[in-house]
Design an enzyme around this catalytic site. Structure first.
Site, PDB file in Angstrom:
ATOM      1  N   ASP A 109       0.858  -1.176   0.000  1.00 23.46           N
ATOM      2  CA  ASP A 109       0.000   0.000   0.000  1.00 23.46           C
ATOM      3  C   ASP A 109       0.902   1.237   0.000  1.00 23.46           C
ATOM      4  OD1 ASP A 109      -2.365   1.564   0.319  1.00 23.46           O
ATOM      5  OD2 ASP A 109      -1.895   1.743   2.450  1.00 23.46           O
ATOM      6  N   ASP A 130      -1.593  -1.016   6.041  1.00 22.27           N
ATOM      7  CA  ASP A 130      -1.812  -0.533   7.406  1.00 22.27           C
ATOM      8  C   ASP A 130      -3.263  -0.198   7.700  1.00 22.27           C
ATOM      9  OD1 ASP A 130      -1.670   2.975   7.505  1.00 22.27           O
ATOM     10  OD2 ASP A 130      -1.669   1.796   5.671  1.00 22.27           O
ATOM     11  N   ASP A 132      -6.961  -2.400   3.760  1.00 22.43           N
ATOM     12  CA  ASP A 132      -5.923  -3.345   3.342  1.00 22.43           C
ATOM     13  C   ASP A 132      -6.144  -4.750   3.908  1.00 22.43           C
ATOM     14  OD1 ASP A 132      -4.477  -1.352   1.980  1.00 22.43           O
ATOM     15  OD2 ASP A 132      -3.505  -0.723   3.828  1.00 22.43           O
TER      16      ASP A 132
END
Length: 651
Positions: A352, A544, A548
């Site tokens: 990410d 995080d 996700d």
């Protein structure tokens, strides 16, 4: 991966997942539970040492039935759980387990009068299991417990007042109220004139969203500014946050769970050893003239004692324990030994952006002024932004100037565009390009190519400059990518819910193979599942946010940033980076590889020595001294090799 552990007192199974619940026992209770788990092994150890001492000094009363009873009692605390597990496995149709082999090997030692050997072998096995469990429990104790991200209540307008009810009880079309700092409980349409919401939980978007009346709002978003009212458009079970939680649950159930080597090893090794022992007992009847059943049974039992996989069942868990401990000291938490293995097979890293390689905090990146100095322009801009509560305004107000601060009057907010007001008797506009266009002010041509968030300012009808706001890369972001490449992983991809232009820019800056922005959680999930369908591809995903979590769950190894990461991401992940440093990704892989290398060294050592002594035992050459060396001696060497992990340094 799932490894079936024996239950020694309150020993928990290592199933490769955290196993934490939202309710945790008090620290004193946990400590008592850990101590209680060691009591059986302590009792057996004390009785074993005492028995060996009585044998050594040839105490007259310690003979025959008393000696047998003493060692039998010493055997029961550590032996009974293993025998029970072996019996339960047999009832399930699984005969050849390590429990079965441990049972017949140790009972065999008792049968030939080597009681202390039987107790010692089982004690070593029990201690190995306790080491394994201790490592996993230590990691679990440092992992945040799962918190329910669903909003707990909704303020719904009923009976001419707002009442608190469970989100599941709110129907479509009802009006709800959300206060500042609260999570929006259901998807809906904004009834209030405006709202500022943090949608990071849903999209991963780094910039808070400014909404106008009639815009869609999503459950799980956080209201940042003022009390707002919403008309619900979906039931809670169909809301955005409920879908994410559903994705997490389904992805977790699809994650492959393979067994640790010891389980696979036992299924092959155990039947071979058992049938060889039977052969050692019976085959000589057809091959030798002076066959004596008792003599060959004695050899077969020694064969079984030698074949006991103590070195493996102790050193393998201890090797993983060393790896888990080394990782923990480096700020990396593996939720189970199985993931130390899994991370060694990774050849594709997907990550990410916001909060993973960037700080997730707005910073002034560039200031460009025209017709005045930077300091003077910023004084006008700061005077205007001081009247705003928008998150971007807060970032701008971090700018420090030594000059006397200006005051703004008659400040008006122009929806979706910016601010208009008077500073030093001059008309000042602060906002986006749409605000400049509306007031027929030509912005600088260079602003057309800027991908970051940009705040423009015009003073007395003239374009005066702009400030770009961006989410900074973490200090070790470049180092992290280089280290991942240095360990042989070249396929590095970024998937983000942030603007495609920003995501692609970060991707180019980090020289990634691919960077895709504007993705919803299900889009990220589809991208990772497509990668996994490529033969030979093993994917690690690092993230995080709540958004996700589904991808973390479905990846071969899910890694979460544990410092500022969401609770759902932390709970779903297999590996937690406590310090939020992406450079720890490569370090985690290095520790996994070193652990696996040492474990396989121990396997080779145990097999090599045991094979030699097994052959000697079958031929009647090896005595119990050789059996002790093949068992205890090799175990000791394997343990020394395993603890090297505790002393290794990883750059």
């Amino acid at each position: 991966m799932k490894k079936q552990n024996i239950k020694l007192s309150n020993l928990n199974n290592d199933d490769g997942c955290c196993g934490c619940s939202s309710t945790h026992t008090a620290p004193n209770s946990e400590n008592k539970s850990r101590i209680k788990a060691y009591i059986p092994a302590i009792i057996s150890f004390v009785m074993l040492v005492t028995g060996i001492a009585l044998d050594y000094f040839e105490v007259s009363f310690f003979q025959d039935w008393l000696r047998l009873a003493w060692y039998s009692i010493a055997y029961i605390p550590v032996g009974f759980p293993v025998i029970k597990e072996g019996w339960n496995a047999i009832k399930r149709g699984d005969f050849f387990t390590e429990f079965f082999l441990m049972t017949i090997a140790t009972v065999g030692a008792f049968a030939i009068g080597h009681y202390e050997e039987g107790v010692a072998v089982m004690l070593f096995y029990a201690v190995g299991e306790l080491f394994q469990n201790s490592a996993v429990q230590k990691a679990r104790g440092n992992i945040k417990a799962l918190l329910d991200v669903r909003p707990n209540e909704a303020l719904v307008y009923r009976g001419k007042k707002y009442s608190s009810v469970a989100p599941e009880e709110v129907t479509i079309g009802e009006k709800i109220q959300v206060r500042v700092g609260e999570k929006i409980p259901l998807d809906g349409i904004l009834l209030s004139n405006k709202a500022s919401v943090n949608t990071a939980a849903i999209t991963g978007e780094s910039k808070p969203s400014s909404l106008q009346q009639g815009d869609e709002v999503y459950a799980g978003s956080i209201n940042l500014d003022g009390v707002i009212e919403i008309e619900t458009t979906k039931a809670f079970n169909d809301s955005s946050i409920a879908k994410i939680l559903h994705l997490v649950q389904n992805a977790t159930s699809r994650k492959s769970k393979t067994e640790l080597f010891i389980r696979k090893f036992a299924r092959v090794y155990t039947p071979i050893v058992v049938f060889l022992a039977i052969s050692v007992t019976l085959l000589p009847y057809f091959l030798v003239d002076d066959y004596v059943f008792q003599d060959w049974l004695y050899r077969a039992l020694i064969f079984l004692v030698i074949s006991c996989p103590c070195a493996l069942v102790v050193s393998i868990p201890l090797g993983y324990f060393g790896g888990l401990g080394a990782a923990s000291r480096n700020g990396i938490l593996f939720k189970g030994a199985s993931f130390l293995d899994a991370i060694t097979k990774i050849n594709t890293v997907v990550m990410d952006k916001t909060g993973t390689v960037t700080k997730g905090v707005f910073q002034i990146k560039e200031i460009k002024s025209y017709n005045s100095s930077e300091s003077e322009m910023m004084q006008y801009l700061l005077a205007m932004e001081a009247q705003s509560t928008h998150p971007i305004a807060k970032a701008l107000l971090e700018y420090k100037t030594e000059s006397k601060k200006f005051e703004a009057t008659d400040v008006k907010e122009i929806a979706g565009k910016g601010l208009k007001g008077i500073v030093n008797n001059k008309m000042v506009l602060v906002g986006n390009k749409a605000l400049m266009t509306t007031n027929t002010i030509d912005a600088a041509v260079e602003t057309e190519t800027i991908v970051e968030t940009i705040v423009m300012i015009a003073i007395d009808g003239k374009f005066s400059g702009y400030v770009t706001i961006s989410d900074e890369l973490k200090e070790d972001a470049h180092q992290a990518i280089k280290q991942i490449r240095d360990i042989g992983i070249s396929n590095i991809i970024m998937l983000s819910g942030d603007k495609p232009s920003i995501t692609e820019k970060i991707g180019r800056e980090l020289k990634l193979q691919k960077a895709i922005g504007g993705l919803l959680p299900e889009d990220k999930l589809n991208e990772v599942e497509a990668l996994k369908r490529i033969p030979g591809t093993k994917v690690a995903f690092i993230g995080d946010g709540i958004n996700d979590a589904p991808v973390i769950a479905v990846s071969d190894v899910g890694i979460a940033m544990g410092g500022l990461g969401s609770d759902v991401a932390i709970e779903t992940a297999d590996v937690i980076i406590q310090t939020d440093q992406p450079s720890k990704i490569a370090r985690a892989i290095k520790i996994g590889r070193s652990t696996r290398k040492i474990v396989w060294q121990n396997i080779a050592l145990a097999f090599g020595v045991k094979l030699i002594v097994l052959i000697l035992g079958a031929g009647g050459i090896a005595t119990m001294w050789e059996a002790v060396f093949a068992d205890v001696g090799v175990t000791f060497l394997a343990i020394l090799n395993a603890i090297r992990l505790q002393r290794m340094q990883w750059s």
